[in-house]
Design a protein around this motif. Structure first.
Motif, PDB file in Angstrom:
ATOM      1  N   SER A   9     -23.265  48.795 -58.132  1.00 24.36           N
ATOM      2  CA  SER A   9     -22.668  49.810 -59.401  1.00 24.36           C
ATOM      3  C   SER A   9     -23.011  51.295 -58.457  1.00 24.36           C
ATOM      4  N   ASN A  11     -22.853  53.632 -60.842  1.00 23.05           N
ATOM      5  CA  ASN A  11     -23.829  54.816 -61.624  1.00 23.05           C
ATOM      6  C   ASN A  11     -25.089  55.142 -60.854  1.00 23.05           C
ATOM      7  N   SER A  15     -27.551  53.731 -64.176  1.00 26.40           N
ATOM      8  CA  SER A  15     -27.183  51.892 -63.984  1.00 26.40           C
ATOM      9  C   SER A  15     -27.565  51.018 -64.920  1.00 26.40           C
ATOM     10  N   ALA A  16     -26.859  50.417 -65.188  1.00 31.19           N
ATOM     11  CA  ALA A  16     -27.775  49.014 -65.942  1.00 31.19           C
ATOM     12  C   ALA A  16     -28.135  47.834 -65.124  1.00 31.19           C
ATOM     13  N   SER A  17     -27.179  47.773 -64.390  1.00 27.51           N
ATOM     14  CA  SER A  17     -27.446  46.158 -63.714  1.00 27.51           C
ATOM     15  C   SER A  17     -28.150  46.550 -62.445  1.00 27.51           C
ATOM     16  N   PRO A  75     -22.864  45.024 -61.908  1.00 31.57           N
ATOM     17  CA  PRO A  75     -21.541  45.687 -63.621  1.00 31.57           C
ATOM     18  C   PRO A  75     -19.924  45.169 -63.537  1.00 31.57           C
ATOM     19  N   MET A  76     -19.385  45.423 -64.459  1.00 29.06           N
ATOM     20  CA  MET A  76     -18.466  44.973 -65.066  1.00 29.06           C
ATOM     21  C   MET A  76     -17.713  45.561 -64.777  1.00 29.06           C
ATOM     22  N   TYR A  77     -16.292  45.807 -64.297  1.00 32.17           N
ATOM     23  CA  TYR A  77     -15.246  47.195 -63.939  1.00 32.17           C
ATOM     24  C   TYR A  77     -14.001  47.146 -63.901  1.00 32.17           C
ATOM     25  N   ASN A  78     -13.219  47.099 -65.067  1.00 31.63           N
ATOM     26  CA  ASN A  78     -12.370  46.565 -65.844  1.00 31.63           C
ATOM     27  C   ASN A  78     -12.271  45.214 -65.592  1.00 31.63           C
ATOM     28  N   PHE A  79     -12.843  44.632 -66.051  1.00 32.52           N
ATOM     29  CA  PHE A  79     -12.983  42.739 -66.828  1.00 32.52           C
ATOM     30  C   PHE A  79     -13.628  41.610 -65.265  1.00 32.52           C
ATOM     31  N   ALA A 120     -23.763  43.868 -66.118  1.00 35.16           N
ATOM     32  CA  ALA A 120     -24.318  44.080 -67.507  1.00 35.16           C
ATOM     33  C   ALA A 120     -22.402  44.489 -67.493  1.00 35.16           C
ATOM     34  N   GLY A 122     -19.943  46.479 -70.670  1.00 29.86           N
ATOM     35  CA  GLY A 122     -19.657  47.028 -72.074  1.00 29.86           C
ATOM     36  C   GLY A 122     -19.218  46.671 -73.290  1.00 29.86           C
ATOM     37  N   GLY A 123     -18.767  45.518 -73.144  1.00 29.26           N
ATOM     38  CA  GLY A 123     -17.891  44.898 -74.099  1.00 29.26           C
ATOM     39  C   GLY A 123     -18.987  43.041 -74.544  1.00 29.26           C
ATOM     40  N   TYR A 125     -18.127  39.500 -74.269  1.00 27.40           N
ATOM     41  CA  TYR A 125     -17.122  38.576 -74.185  1.00 27.40           C
ATOM     42  C   TYR A 125     -17.835  37.144 -74.578  1.00 27.40           C
ATOM     43  N   LEU A 160     -23.131  47.031 -73.987  1.00 27.08           N
ATOM     44  CA  LEU A 160     -23.222  48.887 -73.365  1.00 27.08           C
ATOM     45  C   LEU A 160     -23.109  49.829 -73.394  1.00 27.08           C
TER      46      LEU A 160
HETATM   47  C1  FMN Z   1     -14.573  52.301 -64.122  1.00 28.01           C
HETATM   48  C2  FMN Z   1     -15.593  51.361 -65.393  1.00 28.01           C
HETATM   49  C3  FMN Z   1     -14.172  50.045 -65.471  1.00 28.01           C
HETATM   50  C4  FMN Z   1     -15.480  49.800 -66.906  1.00 28.01           C
HETATM   51  N1  FMN Z   1     -14.687  48.383 -67.108  1.00 28.01           N
HETATM   52  C5  FMN Z   1     -15.084  47.593 -68.108  1.00 28.01           C
HETATM   53  C6  FMN Z   1     -14.047  46.910 -68.325  1.00 28.01           C
HETATM   54  O1  FMN Z   1     -13.336  46.400 -67.861  1.00 28.01           O
HETATM   55  N2  FMN Z   1     -15.182  45.807 -69.401  1.00 28.01           N
HETATM   56  C7  FMN Z   1     -16.156  45.915 -70.189  1.00 28.01           C
HETATM   57  O2  FMN Z   1     -16.757  45.621 -71.303  1.00 28.01           O
HETATM   58  N3  FMN Z   1     -16.842  47.006 -69.583  1.00 28.01           N
HETATM   59  C8  FMN Z   1     -16.380  47.968 -68.442  1.00 28.01           C
HETATM   60  N4  FMN Z   1     -17.130  49.358 -67.861  1.00 28.01           N
HETATM   61  C9  FMN Z   1     -18.379  49.032 -68.610  1.00 28.01           C
HETATM   62  C10 FMN Z   1     -19.956  48.713 -68.060  1.00 28.01           C
HETATM   63  O3  FMN Z   1     -19.584  47.729 -67.581  1.00 28.01           O
HETATM   64  C11 FMN Z   1     -20.409  49.191 -68.178  1.00 28.01           C
HETATM   65  O4  FMN Z   1     -21.088  50.729 -68.185  1.00 28.01           O
HETATM   66  C12 FMN Z   1     -22.083  48.777 -67.683  1.00 28.01           C
HETATM   67  O5  FMN Z   1     -22.521  49.319 -68.364  1.00 28.01           O
HETATM   68  C13 FMN Z   1     -21.906  49.407 -66.004  1.00 28.01           C
HETATM   69  O6  FMN Z   1     -22.646  48.911 -65.289  1.00 28.01           O
HETATM   70  P1  FMN Z   1     -23.993  50.107 -64.151  1.00 28.01           P
HETATM   71  O7  FMN Z   1     -24.577  50.839 -65.403  1.00 28.01           O
HETATM   72  O8  FMN Z   1     -24.761  48.731 -63.406  1.00 28.01           O
HETATM   73  O9  FMN Z   1     -22.800  50.365 -63.502  1.00 28.01           O
HETATM   74  C14 FMN Z   1     -16.367  49.860 -66.800  1.00 28.01           C
HETATM   75  C15 FMN Z   1     -17.476  51.146 -66.440  1.00 28.01           C
HETATM   76  C16 FMN Z   1     -16.574  51.173 -66.028  1.00 28.01           C
HETATM   77  C17 FMN Z   1     -17.402  52.739 -65.485  1.00 28.01           C
END
Ligand code: FMN
Length: 183
Positions: A9, A11, A15-17, A75-79, A120, A122-123, A125, A160
């Protein structure tokens, strides 16, 4: 017995993950295992993008193969997964070491290893969710680990980014779920 603990992550302390993967390691390690936990922070110490030269001295592969248990914060970034984590995956999917092709198709060569992945997102699925078709994190990681012969276990914190209350609830549920891992 060795646990390889990987985080990816961007973050930091929020960071949640990272929170979840740390909790999983705490659940899985017996009290006297301290010195056998190897921690890799792929953001603080990134692995370069894959090149052909990287296959020659692939210490990440040896570290992975030597571990009994692997815990990954994803973590999920950009799916999908962070590029930092993809660079690590690129080191462990190696023809002749972790899979090979047979007359019946590809066959995984890695057995006897436990892989637990902290997701982790954000949405949401789950099946039927409007964004379900955009889930390329869990599906990818399950597919790639299956390919090399491993059935990974997942603990997921979802929704999240919906709001602070949802985040607290989802993370709390996921942390609670880590209890079953030690059983
Ligand atoms: C750059 C970026 C891209 C993200 N893209 C998505 C996404 O495509 N789909 C989603 O559900 N959440 C998305 N998120 C939200 C993260 O999945 C969410 O904040 C999660 O807590 C990330 O894990 P982390 O806290 O361990 O980094 C995104 C967050 C960031 C910072």
């Amino acid at each position: 017995m060795t646990i390889l603990h990987i985080d990816s992550s961007i973050n930091g302390d929020n960071s949640a993950s990272r929170t979840l993967s740390g909790a999983i390691v705490d659940r899985l390690k017996p009290a006297n295992w301290g010195e056998q936990i190897i921690y890799r922070d792929l953001v603080a110490n990134p692995i370069p993008h894959l090149t052909l030269d990287a296959f020659a001295a692939n210490l990440d592969l040896e570290e992975f193969l030597a571990a009994d248990t692997v815990v990954i914060g994803a973590p999920m970034y950009n799916f999908t997964l962070p590029t930092q984590l993809k660079a690590w995956i690129d080191r462990i999917v190696v023809a002749g070491r972790t899979f090979h092709y047979t007359a019946n198709g590809p066959e995984g060569l890695v057995g006897g290893k436990r892989v637990v992945i902290a997701l982790a997102r954000g949405g949401f699925y789950h099946e039927g969710a409007p964004a379900a078709a955009l889930e390329h994190l869990e599906t990818y990681l399950r597919g790639v680990f299956n390919f090399i012969g491993i059935e990974p276990e997942f603990v997921a914190a979802d929704g999240l980014a919906v709001g602070p209350e949802q985040r607290e609830e989802s993370l709390g549920l996921a942390l609670g779920e880590t209890i079953r891992l030690a059983a």
